[in-house]
Design a protein around this motif. Sequence first.
Motif, PDB file in Angstrom:
ATOM      1  N   SER A   1      75.437  89.955  33.845  1.00  0.00           N
ATOM      2  CA  SER A   1      75.901  90.677  35.025  1.00  0.00           C
ATOM      3  C   SER A   1      77.068  89.946  35.683  1.00  0.00           C
ATOM      4  O   SER A   1      76.968  88.774  36.031  1.00  0.00           O
ATOM      5  CB  SER A   1      74.757  90.835  36.036  1.00  0.00           C
TER       6      SER A   1
ATOM      7  N   ALA B   1      78.363  90.601  38.641  1.00  0.00           N
ATOM      8  CA  ALA B   1      78.075  90.391  40.064  1.00  0.00           C
ATOM      9  C   ALA B   1      77.246  89.136  40.283  1.00  0.00           C
ATOM     10  O   ALA B   1      77.437  88.403  41.258  1.00  0.00           O
ATOM     11  CB  ALA B   1      77.364  91.610  40.641  1.00  0.00           C
TER      12      ALA B   1
ATOM     13  N   ASP C   1      80.595  96.145  35.353  1.00  0.00           N
ATOM     14  CA  ASP C   1      79.580  95.331  36.031  1.00  0.00           C
ATOM     15  C   ASP C   1      78.817  94.461  35.044  1.00  0.00           C
ATOM     16  O   ASP C   1      78.319  93.387  35.404  1.00  0.00           O
ATOM     17  CB  ASP C   1      78.601  96.226  36.785  1.00  0.00           C
TER      18      ASP C   1
END
Length: 716
Positions: free
Chosen positions: A641, A643, A677
């Motif tokens: 990920s 993020a 993402d």
Amino acid sequence: MHQSSATAVPPVPPPPPTSASERPRARAATRRPVDAQRFRGDIQGLRAVAVLAVLGFHAGLPFMSGGFVGVDVFFVISGFLITGLIDREIGRTGRLSLTRFWARRARRLLPATAVVLGAVAAITLIVLPVTRWPAIAWDIATSALYVVNWRLADESVNYLASDDAPSPVQHFWSLAVEEQFYVVWPLLILVLLWLQRRFRLSITRVLMGGIAVIGIPSLIWSIYLTETSPGPAYFVSTTRLWELAVGAALAIVAHRLPRLPVAWAHALGVGGLAAIAVAVLTYDSTTPFPGTAALLPTLGAAAVIAAGTVGRRTMADLVLDTPVMRDIGTLSYSLYLWHWPLLIAAAVMWGGDDGTLPVTTGVMVVGFSVVPAWLTYRLVEAPIHHAKLLVRLPGWAAVLGLGCTAIGVAAALVVSQSVPAPPSYAVTSQAQGAAVLDEDPDEDPDGEVVDSVEFITPTALEAPDDVARLDGELCISDIEGTELESCTFGPAGADTTVAIVGDSKMHQWLTAFQRIAEERGWRIVTYLKSGCPMISGDVRFEDDVNKDCTQYNESRYEALRDDDSIDYVLTSQVASQSYLGPDASDAEENDAMVDDLVGVWEGLEEAGRQVVVMLDNPNPSLDVMECVAEHPDELSECTFSRADREQIGGGAAQLPALERADGVSAVDLRDYICPRDTCPAVIGNVLVYRRGSHLTATYVSTLTPRLDEALMEVMR
């Protein structure tokens, strides 16, 4: 770490002297203590203490954070027992037989080593990722030849190996140290015996002088190198010989120690065990080691051994000289050999993304290692060690030793030859890598995660060596060292000079910078050092301060300010933090990093250098390269990920520093490295990451047009 026999052959009375040249031998024989040959159950128990400390540390037990000092205890034991054997032989015969000495070592140590190295080769091929095979093959070979400690010392400061996973034979470094001692020490003793006979000196004084010649310089060097180059200091023999010398000195003077009062022996035994326990319980990865810190466990072990020379049971024997501890001590060599490869294999099978095992699993694996250790001891180690034929014919023991060494080298060759040949793929003129992404990569279908592609370049096997270079040179200083090194590229009279500054996360862009410099006629000068972002304060390195980086940065900053030919300073950094002391929080140290970055950038701007910061790429939560090797048709298993990982690298300090720094520009190519993402492992048939959070040079090369465009937008 390994054992030396605590049981010795009964002494043979020396022949009467027949000439003046033989009289010193007879005098040497008369000084043997009556209990010099007795079995030392306390030493077997001390072996158990040492191996349990190492096993607990490797299993991850939090209260045994200093268990690595068990190796130092083994060094003292080995120095004592080996020198005792040599001393008694000299006392019996007045001479030392190198053939018999090395034959004893060969039949005692090498058979079990050969078995374990063969097993490590099998474990490697069955369990470990193929990306590790080439390095492990070298590790096995150097372990078989007992020089692996020097290889590990070199890799401890090697930028290319800085992110490598632990080797399944990494623990052989201590065996290598001891074997090198077993080569040097008997040869030195022969020289000392010649001096003793030539000048009619006291044999005890001569031997103690020889020990001092080895031990004192080694201790001084250990203290110095631990301070200046802690990585190599941990592995090299020269910083450890003094620990074996302490045991050797104790063996030479042991005949005087029975005169100690029993109360002193009790105090020495208990105090020595307490010293070892304090080191095991309080030392950790922040403790500079070996250096002066090694004195505590080393002298503690020596005190325990000295306490047992009185010939009576002491309070320490209530812990050491018990059936359970003696049994563990008997298995200690095989336990040490087996536990680490099994832990490495278990980490691959059951470890987390970071490769670490839960403590409970680690303890279970260490417990299971008793099974192969017991089998190795009963079927290989003990039978060969006590084989009457090999005892009578030391030449055959030498042949056995050569055969065992050959088995280890052969195991390494098997692993090396099993590495699959990489496909002959290479980046072509067709759109590959970042070149397949359009101006809006987050919307481009080529940035999506897929499970399989037609081919991958570089392959996972090629990726470790797919490292950026400038005109064929690495142009980055190792972690250790303070000398300011620089590479230059391009015409000396160029209108534009660009300084490439920072750590390995800036270094990874060199390939692209060279292509841009060639096209635009720039001159490039590099000031790059692995693990060393350019700040004004101290940098944290493995829970301590990176003093070499601090000194290097002072020179680097001065060079950048003084060189008026430099127009631009391009910089980036990896996940480093400022060092504010052992009790500072991550947030406090990151804030200090931000302050330092702002100060350095603005200082360079004031000196007339335009600073351009390249934002750090997202940092994977797994080893992408190894994952791709294991899942070439399931590449979705190798994603992470964006993020969750974007602010773990240099960006954690870069972004807030950029908000405060006046006049400093930034280049952001993160969308072309991770378009969505979820970050893919492969984009446009090109492997994005090599080892750790570093980009492959091939992928960086495909980013060259994007980098050139971004630079032209911010350079004024």
